[in-house]
Scaffold this motif. Structure first.
Motif, PDB file in Angstrom:
ATOM      1  N   LYS A 126       0.844  -1.203   0.000  1.00  0.00           N
ATOM      2  CA  LYS A 126       0.000   0.000   0.000  1.00  0.00           C
ATOM      3  C   LYS A 126       0.885   1.261   0.000  1.00  0.00           C
ATOM      4  O   LYS A 126       0.585   2.256  -0.670  1.00  0.00           O
ATOM      5  CB  LYS A 126      -0.891  -0.031   1.248  1.00  0.00           C
ATOM      6  CG  LYS A 126      -2.037   0.953   1.211  1.00  0.00           C
ATOM      7  CD  LYS A 126      -2.891   0.806   2.464  1.00  0.00           C
ATOM      8  CE  LYS A 126      -3.744   2.064   2.659  1.00  0.00           C
ATOM      9  NZ  LYS A 126      -4.368   2.086   3.979  1.00  0.00           N
ATOM     10  N   ALA A 127       2.002   1.195   0.739  1.00  0.00           N
ATOM     11  CA  ALA A 127       2.921   2.346   0.827  1.00  0.00           C
ATOM     12  C   ALA A 127       3.576   2.669  -0.517  1.00  0.00           C
ATOM     13  O   ALA A 127       4.019   3.794  -0.751  1.00  0.00           O
ATOM     14  CB  ALA A 127       3.997   2.060   1.871  1.00  0.00           C
ATOM     15  N   PHE A 128       3.624   1.677  -1.420  1.00  0.00           N
ATOM     16  CA  PHE A 128       4.249   1.886  -2.727  1.00  0.00           C
ATOM     17  C   PHE A 128       3.269   2.458  -3.757  1.00  0.00           C
ATOM     18  O   PHE A 128       3.665   2.801  -4.857  1.00  0.00           O
ATOM     19  CB  PHE A 128       4.824   0.569  -3.283  1.00  0.00           C
ATOM     20  CG  PHE A 128       5.872  -0.065  -2.409  1.00  0.00           C
ATOM     21  CD1 PHE A 128       6.769   0.717  -1.697  1.00  0.00           C
ATOM     22  CD2 PHE A 128       5.962  -1.448  -2.290  1.00  0.00           C
ATOM     23  CE1 PHE A 128       7.740   0.131  -0.894  1.00  0.00           C
ATOM     24  CE2 PHE A 128       6.932  -2.040  -1.487  1.00  0.00           C
ATOM     25  CZ  PHE A 128       7.824  -1.247  -0.784  1.00  0.00           C
ATOM     26  N   LYS A 129       1.987   2.513  -3.400  1.00  0.00           N
ATOM     27  CA  LYS A 129       0.984   2.960  -4.388  1.00  0.00           C
ATOM     28  C   LYS A 129       0.977   4.482  -4.513  1.00  0.00           C
ATOM     29  O   LYS A 129       1.326   5.193  -3.583  1.00  0.00           O
ATOM     30  CB  LYS A 129      -0.395   2.450  -3.988  1.00  0.00           C
ATOM     31  CG  LYS A 129      -0.547   0.964  -4.268  1.00  0.00           C
ATOM     32  CD  LYS A 129      -1.976   0.526  -4.201  1.00  0.00           C
ATOM     33  CE  LYS A 129      -2.127  -0.867  -4.817  1.00  0.00           C
ATOM     34  NZ  LYS A 129      -3.219  -1.597  -4.216  1.00  0.00           N
ATOM     35  N   GLY A 130       0.539   4.943  -5.671  1.00  0.00           N
ATOM     36  CA  GLY A 130       0.401   6.397  -5.876  1.00  0.00           C
ATOM     37  C   GLY A 130       1.743   7.029  -6.221  1.00  0.00           C
ATOM     38  O   GLY A 130       2.729   6.359  -6.476  1.00  0.00           O
ATOM     39  N   TRP A 131       1.738   8.373  -6.226  1.00  0.00           N
ATOM     40  CA  TRP A 131       2.940   9.116  -6.598  1.00  0.00           C
ATOM     41  C   TRP A 131       3.921   9.108  -5.436  1.00  0.00           C
ATOM     42  O   TRP A 131       3.665   9.671  -4.386  1.00  0.00           O
ATOM     43  CB  TRP A 131       2.577  10.571  -6.952  1.00  0.00           C
ATOM     44  CG  TRP A 131       1.939  10.648  -8.300  1.00  0.00           C
ATOM     45  CD1 TRP A 131       0.614  10.759  -8.586  1.00  0.00           C
ATOM     46  CD2 TRP A 131       2.617  10.579  -9.559  1.00  0.00           C
ATOM     47  NE1 TRP A 131       0.416  10.758  -9.935  1.00  0.00           N
ATOM     48  CE2 TRP A 131       1.628  10.655 -10.565  1.00  0.00           C
ATOM     49  CE3 TRP A 131       3.956  10.451  -9.941  1.00  0.00           C
ATOM     50  CZ2 TRP A 131       1.926  10.621 -11.917  1.00  0.00           C
ATOM     51  CZ3 TRP A 131       4.265  10.424 -11.292  1.00  0.00           C
ATOM     52  CH2 TRP A 131       3.253  10.513 -12.269  1.00  0.00           C
ATOM     53  N   GLY A 132       5.073   8.499  -5.600  1.00  0.00           N
ATOM     54  CA  GLY A 132       6.081   8.481  -4.534  1.00  0.00           C
ATOM     55  C   GLY A 132       5.651   7.567  -3.404  1.00  0.00           C
ATOM     56  O   GLY A 132       4.471   7.496  -3.051  1.00  0.00           O
ATOM     57  N   ALA A 133       6.593   6.901  -2.842  1.00  0.00           N
ATOM     58  CA  ALA A 133       6.298   5.946  -1.764  1.00  0.00           C
ATOM     59  C   ALA A 133       6.008   6.668  -0.450  1.00  0.00           C
ATOM     60  O   ALA A 133       6.449   7.799  -0.244  1.00  0.00           O
ATOM     61  CB  ALA A 133       7.477   5.009  -1.589  1.00  0.00           C
ATOM     62  N   ASP A 134       5.274   5.996   0.407  1.00  0.00           N
ATOM     63  CA  ASP A 134       5.012   6.516   1.754  1.00  0.00           C
ATOM     64  C   ASP A 134       6.180   6.069   2.647  1.00  0.00           C
ATOM     65  O   ASP A 134       6.137   5.019   3.280  1.00  0.00           O
ATOM     66  CB  ASP A 134       3.668   5.943   2.252  1.00  0.00           C
ATOM     67  CG  ASP A 134       3.337   6.384   3.669  1.00  0.00           C
ATOM     68  OD1 ASP A 134       4.175   7.089   4.274  1.00  0.00           O
ATOM     69  OD2 ASP A 134       2.262   6.018   4.174  1.00  0.00           O
ATOM     70  N   ASN A 135       7.219   6.901   2.661  1.00  0.00           N
ATOM     71  CA  ASN A 135       8.449   6.524   3.376  1.00  0.00           C
ATOM     72  C   ASN A 135       8.245   6.375   4.874  1.00  0.00           C
ATOM     73  O   ASN A 135       8.914   5.576   5.524  1.00  0.00           O
ATOM     74  CB  ASN A 135       9.556   7.549   3.103  1.00  0.00           C
ATOM     75  CG  ASN A 135      10.017   7.494   1.653  1.00  0.00           C
ATOM     76  OD1 ASN A 135       9.694   6.536   0.933  1.00  0.00           O
ATOM     77  ND2 ASN A 135      10.735   8.492   1.208  1.00  0.00           N
ATOM     78  N   LYS A 136       7.309   7.150   5.397  1.00  0.00           N
ATOM     79  CA  LYS A 136       7.028   7.085   6.832  1.00  0.00           C
ATOM     80  C   LYS A 136       6.545   5.675   7.207  1.00  0.00           C
ATOM     81  O   LYS A 136       6.967   5.094   8.205  1.00  0.00           O
ATOM     82  CB  LYS A 136       5.953   8.127   7.160  1.00  0.00           C
ATOM     83  CG  LYS A 136       5.893   8.499   8.630  1.00  0.00           C
ATOM     84  CD  LYS A 136       4.888   9.615   8.857  1.00  0.00           C
ATOM     85  CE  LYS A 136       4.617   9.779  10.341  1.00  0.00           C
ATOM     86  NZ  LYS A 136       3.543  10.743  10.598  1.00  0.00           N
TER      87      LYS A 136
END
Length: 312
Positions: A21-31
């Motif tokens: 889920k963190a890899f989805k969309g524009w830019g990864a959810d690094n947090k």
């Protein structure tokens, strides 16, 4: 003691899904990536990797490499590898790098236990289809080659026995070799690449008692070519690897511009082992907490990740 903070209960499947889920969309959810991977031990990270591959038919490490970048990516990549594989990568990069860093090879060879070093050499075979000794020999010459090949191929005895007479004899041999700047180092290499760590520490102590200076300090007065540097690193790592790592961190942070490779290497490789002790030594030596020094020196997601592994 370790600095890694791990929750009581974790689910590799849930972690794998949260990462996807963190890899989805524009830019990864690094947090989210830091919150999960920065709080999982080595076996949990391997389970997440396995679950991720089963769920999404792709390698989590490869996905991470494509989603994040810079020092953050390098640190996370190394954190995700199994220890033996990670050390194999570190050794390979150190030998084959343009500005070769033989100290990293010496550090790995002298800090790991006999079994760990053997496992690391196996991992090197699997990854590079060559032996570590082969690569070390191909990239070095003379005394340096002899020392490094000896250090990476030894299977040291790990008992507590000390032969006091031998320690005395070999302390004298070390003194004679090191005394002359262009001394005969064959015997020094033999001693360092065959004796148990316990025996060597007894020899180094004997040397210090007799000559009122540690052998590592004495070597610092010598020429600073690659061989002498490697010799100095080997003695420091065998004598007290935690003090050695404190110095690596101190130099990494004090440099004009941080040595991120040195900082990441120590934090990533020691966070599950003895980083708490190394942090204590750092504070004792510098009167500043390692976390505060690191926080001042680096930034962004790389900083958040390193501070997480430091137990912040």
């Amino acid at each position: 003691m370790a600095t890694l903070v791990v929750p009581n209960q974790t689910s590799p499947l849930e972690d794998a899904e949260a990462l996807h889920k963190a890899f989805k969309g524009w830019g990864a959810d690094n947090k989210a990536i830091i919150a999960i991977l920065g709080h999982r031990n080595v076996s949990q990270r391997q389970e997440i990797r396995k679950a991720y591959e089963e769920l999404f038919q792709e390698d989590l490490i490869k996905r991470l490499e494509s989603e994040i970048s810079g020092d953050f990516e390098k640190a996370v990549y190394r954190w995700m590898l199994e220890p033996a594989d990670r050390d194999a990568v570190l050794a390979n990069v150190a030998i084959r790098n343009g500005n070769k860093d033989y100290n990293v090879v010496v550090e790995i060879a002298c800090v790991l236990s006999a079994e760990e070093l053997l496992e690391m050499r196996r991992a090197y075979h699997n990854r590079y289809k060559r032996s570590l000794e082969e690569d070390v020999a191909a990239n070095t010459t003379g005394n340096l080659r002899q020392l490094l090949v000896g250090l990476v191929s030894i299977f040291r005895y790990e008992g507590d026995e000390v032969n006091a007479r031998l320690a005395q004899t070999e302390a004298n041999i070390l003194h004679e070799s090191v005394k002359e700047k262009k001394g005969n180092y064959e015997e020094v290499i033999r001693i360092l690449t065959t004796r148990s760590k316990t025996q060597l520490v007894a020899t180094f102590n004997r040397y210090r008692d007799e000559h009122a200076i540690s052998i590592s300090k004495k070597l610092l007065d010598q020429t600073s070519d690659d061989f002498h540097k490697a010799l100095h690193t080997a003695i420091r790592c065998i004598n007290d690897h935690k003090k050695y790592y404190e110095k690596v961190l101190r130099h990494a942070i004090k440099k004009f511009g941080t040595d991120e490779d040195g900082l990441s290497r120590v934090v990533v490789t020691r966070a599950e082992k003895d980083l708490k002790d190394i942090k204590g030594l750092y504070y004792k030596r510098n009167s500043v907490h390692l976390e505060d020094a690191v926080a001042k020196d680096i930034s962004g997601d790389y900083k958040k990740f390193i501070l997480t592994l430091l137990g912040k």
